[in-house]
Write a protein that holds these residues in place. Structure first.
Motif, PDB file in Angstrom:
ATOM      1  N   UNK A 165       0.808  -1.200   0.000  1.00 22.81           N
ATOM      2  CA  UNK A 165       0.000   0.000   0.000  1.00 22.81           C
ATOM      3  C   UNK A 165       0.849   1.261   0.000  1.00 22.81           C
ATOM      4  N   UNK A 166       0.256   2.379  -0.448  1.00 24.89           N
ATOM      5  CA  UNK A 166       0.987   3.645  -0.518  1.00 24.89           C
ATOM      6  C   UNK A 166       0.923   4.379   0.811  1.00 24.89           C
ATOM      7  N   UNK A 167       1.969   5.108   1.117  1.00 21.87           N
ATOM      8  CA  UNK A 167       2.018   5.923   2.329  1.00 21.87           C
ATOM      9  C   UNK A 167       1.307   7.248   2.085  1.00 21.87           C
ATOM     10  N   UNK A 168       0.954   7.878   3.160  1.00 20.52           N
ATOM     11  CA  UNK A 168       0.281   9.163   3.078  1.00 20.52           C
ATOM     12  C   UNK A 168       1.208  10.210   2.482  1.00 20.52           C
ATOM     13  N   UNK A 169       0.766  10.869   1.399  1.00 20.77           N
ATOM     14  CA  UNK A 169       1.568  11.896   0.752  1.00 20.77           C
ATOM     15  C   UNK A 169       2.588  11.360  -0.252  1.00 20.77           C
ATOM     16  N   UNK A 170       2.566  10.055  -0.511  1.00 16.76           N
ATOM     17  CA  UNK A 170       3.544   9.482  -1.455  1.00 16.76           C
ATOM     18  C   UNK A 170       3.146   9.816  -2.874  1.00 16.76           C
TER      19      UNK A 170
END
Length: 237
Positions: free
Chosen positions: A229-234
């Motif tokens: 999953x993607x991180x916040x702000x990536x």
């Protein structure tokens, strides 16, 4: 031994021109070296054939000389007829018989063909000609239809996509290719024909596969695909 020296020794050995000591030494080399032994055998055969040729030529020369001498003495006469005429007079009966057999065979085959060939009425011939012409018109019409089908297709919508595998698999939006009969993809190199592998209307995704002989698969993509999953702000691309 050098090649020239070896050939000279082989020839002297075959002709019996070696001294007893040289011959004994050469025979020892011959028994221990198969290549030298093979060379001796081949050279012996060559000299034998050369001798036979010389004897044959000498015999022919003697025969020709004797023939000329007999002609000069008047014992034989020079044939005055051409060779072709002589051969014709000699074999003309055989040629005549062969020609007769060939003619009779041709007449027999022609008669059998005429006898076994079914008689066709003129009306049947006209019907067949008409049928062939009709089929020709049908083939022409089919050719016109095929030519019209093979015209380059026109595209009414498009979108973007990206490769997920060097073999030609790529992802785009489902609404871009939904109900499409022809799918082409383009990049900076060229244009390729593709086919739809799978559609997912729920997530608006489509899996395509480039199916074109001009496309060459490659290894390694210039980007990576994250499996987590993607991180916040990536940043996503």
């Amino acid at each position: 031994m050098q090649d020239t020296t070896l050939l000279d020794a082989v020839e002297r050995y075959v002709r019996g021109e070696m001294t007893p000591g040289e011959r004994e030494l050469f025979e020892h080399v011959r028994t221990t070296n198969p290549e030298v032994d093979q060379l001796v055998v081949e050279h012996s055969r060559f000299l034998d054939r050369l001798t036979e040729y010389g004897q044959t030529q000498h015999l022919k020369a003697q025969i020709q000389q004797a023939h000329r001498q007999l002609e000069n003495e008047g014992h034989i006469e020079q044939p005055r007829r051409a060779i072709v005429v002589a051969l014709w007079n000699r074999y003309k009966r055989v040629v005549f018989v062969a020609a007769c057999i060939a003619g009779i065979t041709a007449l027999g085959i022609s008669g059998l063909v005429s006898l076994l060939t079914p008689k066709v009425k003129p009306a049947t011939v006209e019907y067949l000609i008409g049928t062939i012409r009709q089929q020709g018109y049908q083939i022409n019409n089919l050719s016109v239809k095929l030519n019209s089908v093979q015209q380059p297709p026109t595209f009414d919508r498009g979108g973007t996509g990206f490769l997920i595998d060097g073999k030609g698999y790529l992802i785009t939006n489902a609404h871009v290719v939904r109900n499409a009969t022809v799918v082409d993809v383009q990049n900076s190199i060229g244009e390729y024909h593709a086919r739809i592998v799978q559609l997912d209307p729920k997530f608006d995704l489509a899996l395509l596969k480039i199916d074109d002989t001009s496309y060459h698969a490659f290894t390694g993509l210039p980007y990576g695909i994250s499996k987590t999953g993607a991180d916040l702000g990536e940043d996503l691309f």
